[in-house]
Design an enzyme around this catalytic site. Structure first.
Site, mmCIF file in Angstrom:
data_model
loop_
_atom_site.group_PDB
_atom_site.id
_atom_site.type_symbol
_atom_site.label_atom_id
_atom_site.label_comp_id
_atom_site.label_asym_id
_atom_site.label_seq_id
_atom_site.Cartn_x
_atom_site.Cartn_y
_atom_site.Cartn_z
ATOM 1 N N GLU A 150 0.824 -1.219 0.000
ATOM 2 C CA GLU A 150 0.000 0.000 0.000
ATOM 3 C C GLU A 150 0.858 1.270 0.000
ATOM 4 O O GLU A 150 0.530 2.262 -0.648
ATOM 5 C CB GLU A 150 -0.941 0.001 1.212
ATOM 6 C CG GLU A 150 -1.903 1.171 1.256
ATOM 7 C CD GLU A 150 -2.765 1.238 0.011
ATOM 8 O OE1 GLU A 150 -3.637 0.383 -0.152
ATOM 9 O OE2 GLU A 150 -2.569 2.141 -0.822
ATOM 10 N N LYS A 225 5.225 5.282 -9.849
ATOM 11 C CA LYS A 225 3.918 5.148 -9.180
ATOM 12 C C LYS A 225 2.806 4.785 -10.169
ATOM 13 O O LYS A 225 1.995 3.903 -9.885
ATOM 14 C CB LYS A 225 3.572 6.449 -8.447
ATOM 15 C CG LYS A 225 4.406 6.619 -7.188
ATOM 16 C CD LYS A 225 4.184 7.979 -6.563
ATOM 17 C CE LYS A 225 4.965 8.087 -5.257
ATOM 18 N NZ LYS A 225 5.062 9.467 -4.775
#
Ligand SMILES: NC(=O)c1ccc[n+]([C@@H]2O[C@H](COP(=O)([O-])OP(=O)(O)OC[C@H]3O[C@@H](n4cnc5c(N)ncnc54)[C@H](OP(=O)(O)O)[C@@H]3O)[C@@H](O)[C@H]2O)c1
Length: 347
Positions: A150, A225
């Site tokens: 996460e 990302k």
């Protein structure tokens, strides 16, 4: 239940996570029946710690603060991370070494070794998810283990877990985000009249910039990302090399003034979009108007918009993150992993 951890990488996030384990110790015992013990900690230059019994984290943090090294602690050794992983009795490995944008190493090897040694894995390092997600997921599944990450994007703000946990059966068809705090901060400071150099220096002083700020300014952090997000959420199976990339390095005060004269603001936008049967990933500066959800994402904040088939557009915003939020990503992934272990499932 006793959960035994090996932590590979003990910098800002690793140390903050250790402090969180101390602060939440009673909560973990009372609310989750969980006694978390750290058996191994590896660093690159400060030495490593290896023990058969729980390491005293309070003592380690205080020793590190005073001496800047693990030397002098009884558990101190100089085994390299792969040997540490193979020589410790941990149930879970926490990978917190720095991002290597070139190939995701050595974190990928650390994760493979931990999975092969029968450990579940949690990381905040985006490299392995951007470079080798499918391989690592399959390796974990084949061994009936969990691989969670996460903290790789937007720290502890739920993005991967949001989709996995709360949007069952809802397909994400596109992603768009302001994902690099340093670029956003620098552009906003330039709009106030500062130079790029002085804004970057302040971002470094605030601890938000990567050790090498060109990873932020040239768009690489946002590239890692969006690749990680697309690989996990859209099954893209791409690497950072396949992203069309333009950072903010060449932006001038003039560009920012022109955007502002037209009522706009410049944001470094990362995007994953379907183009026929492939997924196209881009990172580039763009002018956004007041009608955009990214207009009010200021300074060090980040935001991610999910375009979905059943829920339309959903946007999640993280305001002013710090290392506590990243450490919380590790903490929450650790708890989700424990839940899965207890229920005998992979998620
Ligand atoms: N900081 C944040 O807010 C944030 C947010 C989201 C994600 N992340 C990610 O979280 C990870 C950790 O970030 P951080 O800020 O804690 O980094 P950091 O402060 O630079 O710490 C990195 C740690 O890894 C160790 N290390 C480096 N190379 C190693 C190697 N080859 N083998 C073993 N240990 C090695 C370092 O050793 P030394 O102590 O000897 O240098 C240090 O202990 C990174 O992947 C980062 O991208 C960070």
């Amino acid at each position: 239940m006793i959960l035994r951890l090996a932590i590979i990488g003990f910098g800002n996030v690793g140390q903050e996570f250790a402090r969180m384990l101390l602060v939440k110790r009673e909560w973990l015992l009372r609310n989750r029946g969980l006694d978390v013990e750290v058996l191994a900690i590896a660093t690159k230059t400060k030495g490593s710690l290896l023990s058969r019994t729980a390491i005293d984290l309070e003592k380690v943090l205080s020793h590190l603060k005073t001496n800047g090294t693990f030397k002098g602690l009884p558990e101190c050794c100089d085994l390299p991370p792969l040997k540490m992983i193979n020589n410790c009795d941990a149930d879970m490995m926490i990978e917190l070494t720095p991002l290597n944008i070139e190939n995701g190493q050595p974190a990928i090897e650390h994760i493979k070794a931990a999975l092969d040694a029968g450990m579940d894995v949690v990381t905040a390092n985006k490299g392995p998810v951007a470079w080798a997600y499918d391989e690592l997921r399959d390796r974990a599944r084949a061994r009936n283990l969990r691989f969670r990450f996460e903290g790789a994007v937007m720290d502890g703000t739920p993005v991967f877990n949001l989709v996995e946990r709360t949007l069952p059966g809802c397909q994400v068809i596109g992603l768009e985000g302001v994902l690099n705090s340093t670029s956003n901060f620098v552009v906003d400071e330039m709009a106030k009249g500062r130079t790029m150099e002085s804004a970057i220096k302040e971002a470094q002083a605030k601890g938000i910039a990567e050790a090498d700020p060109s990873l932020d300014i040239d768009g690489w952090d946002a590239v890692a990302k969006i690749t990680a997000l697309a690989n996990v959420i859209m099954e893209a199976n791409l690497t950072p090399k396949q992203v069309e990339r333009e950072g903010i390095r060449d932006l001038t005060a003039e560009d920012i003034k022109n955007a502002s004269a037209k009522g706009g603001r410049i944001r470094l936008i990362a995007r994953a979009a379907r183009a026929g049967d492939r997924i196209r990933l881009t990172v580039k500066p763009q002018v956004v108007g007041p009608d955009s959800v990214f207009w009010s994402v200021e300074g060090t904040s980040s935001a991610l918009k999910f375009e979905t088939d059943l829920m339309g557009d959903l946007t999640i915003v993280e305001s002013g993150p710090g290392t506590t939020q990243t450490a919380y990503a590790i903490f929450s992934d650790m708890l989700l992993t424990v839940e899965a272990i207890r229920s005998g499932t992979l998620y």
